[in-house]
Design an enzyme around this catalytic site. Structure first.
Site, mmCIF file in Angstrom:
data_model
loop_
_atom_site.group_PDB
_atom_site.id
_atom_site.type_symbol
_atom_site.label_atom_id
_atom_site.label_comp_id
_atom_site.label_asym_id
_atom_site.label_seq_id
_atom_site.Cartn_x
_atom_site.Cartn_y
_atom_site.Cartn_z
ATOM 1 N N ALA A 35 0.848 -1.200 0.000
ATOM 2 C CA ALA A 35 0.000 0.000 0.000
ATOM 3 C C ALA A 35 0.879 1.245 0.000
ATOM 4 O O ALA A 35 1.947 1.258 0.613
ATOM 5 C CB ALA A 35 -0.890 -0.011 1.237
ATOM 6 N N GLU A 90 -8.765 -11.376 -0.448
ATOM 7 C CA GLU A 90 -9.203 -11.186 0.949
ATOM 8 C C GLU A 90 -9.797 -9.798 1.017
ATOM 9 O O GLU A 90 -9.072 -8.808 1.038
ATOM 10 C CB GLU A 90 -8.001 -11.271 1.898
ATOM 11 C CG GLU A 90 -7.312 -12.602 1.936
ATOM 12 C CD GLU A 90 -8.121 -13.673 2.646
ATOM 13 O OE1 GLU A 90 -9.190 -13.367 3.218
ATOM 14 O OE2 GLU A 90 -7.685 -14.835 2.607
ATOM 15 N N LEU A 91 -11.124 -9.719 1.049
ATOM 16 C CA LEU A 91 -11.772 -8.417 0.865
ATOM 17 C C LEU A 91 -12.457 -7.952 2.154
ATOM 18 O O LEU A 91 -12.099 -8.374 3.226
ATOM 19 C CB LEU A 91 -12.738 -8.521 -0.313
ATOM 20 C CG LEU A 91 -12.093 -9.119 -1.588
ATOM 21 C CD1 LEU A 91 -13.110 -9.263 -2.702
ATOM 22 C CD2 LEU A 91 -10.902 -8.289 -2.042
ATOM 23 N N CYS A 98 -10.071 -6.150 8.920
ATOM 24 C CA CYS A 98 -11.236 -6.656 8.186
ATOM 25 C C CYS A 98 -12.001 -7.689 8.999
ATOM 26 O O CYS A 98 -13.098 -8.074 8.622
ATOM 27 C CB CYS A 98 -10.815 -7.213 6.831
ATOM 28 S SG CYS A 98 -9.443 -8.330 6.963
ATOM 29 N N GLU A 119 -18.581 -1.353 6.092
ATOM 30 C CA GLU A 119 -17.456 -1.658 6.972
ATOM 31 C C GLU A 119 -17.015 -0.342 7.626
ATOM 32 O O GLU A 119 -16.687 0.613 6.929
ATOM 33 C CB GLU A 119 -16.326 -2.257 6.124
ATOM 34 C CG GLU A 119 -15.275 -2.939 6.926
ATOM 35 C CD GLU A 119 -14.263 -3.677 6.042
ATOM 36 O OE1 GLU A 119 -14.019 -3.254 4.899
ATOM 37 O OE2 GLU A 119 -13.704 -4.677 6.519
#
Ligand code: ADP
Length: 483
Positions: free
Chosen positions: A183, A256-257, A290, A387
């Site tokens: 990132a 992986e969301l 997450c 989220e």
């Protein structure tokens, strides 16, 4: 000022094909400390051509790496694991500086990240095949597993180190090569890993870290036909986009969301244990994981008692700079994250929710936010569907087991869920009815390298960690042998 015992770990070039390079265009990206708003370093903004060259290098290096025995690859991976642990403190300092999490959590992440390398170094030795009884008298059927080849990883800022090793360790153990794009908020942790990978003796081209504009690098990683697999951790929106971009070259995918984890508290639960689990699940990393509990579903008869106990526990959290002793809550990653939290709370309050704790920015300013508990929250509010990714616990009320299950599954996501109850029949019924990849039962922390991490529905594809995680980097080949 960031001072490391080993200043060589603060690396600001990319590691491509065994060399430390700047961007061919000379472009850079700045890395900001979210606790101070100050720029701590700049890293290269590499071009698509450099990404292509990195992939070419990986494709050239991979066949030799693949030819080594799993034990030989494990030796190098164990050396990397040891070096990471030996530099745990510096790596944690770097992580806190660019990500904001408290140092204790950063140290924990470094140990967790290293554990994936140790685990997969050994799992690489156990990629067993199969012998299948042939239906024909004059042939034999054998199944072998082989590395998929060159892999790419695109990773998020919330776990700057562990989300890389969770992908790279199984890939390398299986005999693949990997190009990682970390990132843009947290490239320094990734580059430090590369410093140690080089020292550990991972051959040139096998592990590469490239930084820059996600669309430029991601565009090449997804379009390039030499890349046979993409592993991504991040938002569902970007996951969908990357899946589309991978469609023309039909890459294998691990995604992986996002999540929208329900945390269900039944009336037979040990409420103190539920509160302890809630604190660990909700407020770790300031709510920026997450698998953080996103919706607390609490049975009506214990709703008030749970709310009071949780509100009390939340007052013990200490907000501040991650480098300070005793701080448990760092800043949010950026202003956009803070604005999202504020708008979700405003929407809930406008619909009739009550603020029990927090509900405001912290006096420290910047992106610090006061840990929040909301009661009287309804499934129609935005906070029930999106989220949160921040330190906000919304409490919903339910009456029956059936209602709890219906509410828990009423979301497009299916990553983690949590259940607190003591009735064993209820625990089984609810756990089996939950449309989630992971269920924490009387447990608010579920992540470990030995268990399969992953989701259902819009939370993604594939599993990471455990004996299953290495299969994501292997192809099955079936050999039909005539006699
Ligand atoms: P978050 O909202 O948590 O930052 P993202 O899904 O935006 O989640 O980011 C996760 C990773 O995906 C980061 O490495 C980011 O740079 C990358 N990313 C974001 N957009 C794209 C894109 N269009 N193409 C490739 N990678 C992307």
């Amino acid at each position: 000022m960031l001072t490391l015992n080993n200043p060589a770990l603060l690396r600001t070039e990319c590691y491509l094909n065994g060399e430390w390079v700047t961007a061919d265009t000379g472009d850079t990206l700045s890395v900001t400390n979210p606790a101070t708003g100050k720029i701590i370093a700049t890293v290269p903004a590499c071009s698509a051509a450099q990404t292509r060259a990195a992939i070419d290098g990986a494709a050239l290096a991979q066949p030799d790496w693949r030819k080594r025995t799993a034990a030989a690859r494990a030796k190098v991976l164990h050396a990397w694991h040891q070096l990471i642990l030996a530099h745990q403190e510096d790596l944690a300092q770097l992580m806190t500086a660019e990500q904001g999490k408290p140092l204790a959590e950063a140290r924990g992440e470094i140990a967790y990240a290293a554990a994936f390398i140790q685990w997969f170094a050994e799992e690489g030795k156990r990629t067993y095949g199969d012998v299948i009884p042939s239906p024909f008298p004059n042939s034999r059927i054998v199944v072998i597993k082989e590395p998929v080849g060159v892999c790419a990883a695109i990773t998020p800022w919330n776990f700057p180190t562990a989300m890389i090793t969770r992908k790279v360790a199984p890939a390398l153990a299986a005999g693949c090569a990997m190009v990682v794009k970390p990132a843009e908020q947290t490239p320094l942790s990734a580059l430090a890993l590369a410093v140690l990978a080089e020292q550990a003796g991972i051959p040139a081209g096998i592990f590469n870290v490239i930084t820059g504009d996600p669309r430029v690098i991601g565009g090449e990683l997804t379009a390039n036909e030499k890349v046979r697999k993409l592993s991504f951790t991040g938002s569902t929106a970007v996951g969908r986009l990357l899946m589309q971009q991978c469609a023309p070259t039909l890459k294998k995918l691990s995604l992986e969301l996002g999540g929208n984890a329900p945390f269900i508290v039944f009336d037979d639960a040990d409420l103190d244990a539920a509160v302890a689990g809630a604190m660990a699940s909700k407020y770790r990393n300031s709510g920026q994981t997450c698998v953080c509990a996103n919706r607390f579903l609490v049975q009506a008869s214990v709703y008030n008692a749970f709310a009071e106990k949780l509100a009390q526990a939340v007052t013990t959290l200490k907000v501040g700079h991650g480098t300070e002793v005793d701080v448990t809550q760092g800043p949010l990653i950026d202003e956009a994250a803070l604005c999202k939290v504020e708008s979700l709370i405003a929407d809930a309050v406008a619909g009739g929710a009550n603020i029990l704790n927090g509900g405001r920015r912290h006096a420290l300013g910047g992106t610090f936010y006061v840990p929040t508990v909301l009661t009287n929250v309804l499934p129609t509010m935005r906070v029930a569907k999106e989220e949160i990714f921040g330190p906000v616990a919304p409490l919903f009320k339910f009456e029956t087991e059936a209602e709890a299950i219906q509410m828990a599954n009423d979301t497009e996501f299916g990553l983690a869920a949590y259940v607190y109850a003591r009735d064993i029949g209820r625990v089984w019924r609810v756990s089996e009815a939950l449309e989630y990849g992971m269920v924490g039962i009387n447990s608010g922390v579920i992540s470990t390298e030995v268990a399969p991490f992953g989701g259902q529905k819009s939370s993604g594809l594939g599993r990471e960690g455990s004996k299953y995680g290495i299969d994501e980097y292997m192809e099955i080949k079936y050999l039909h042998m005539g006699l």
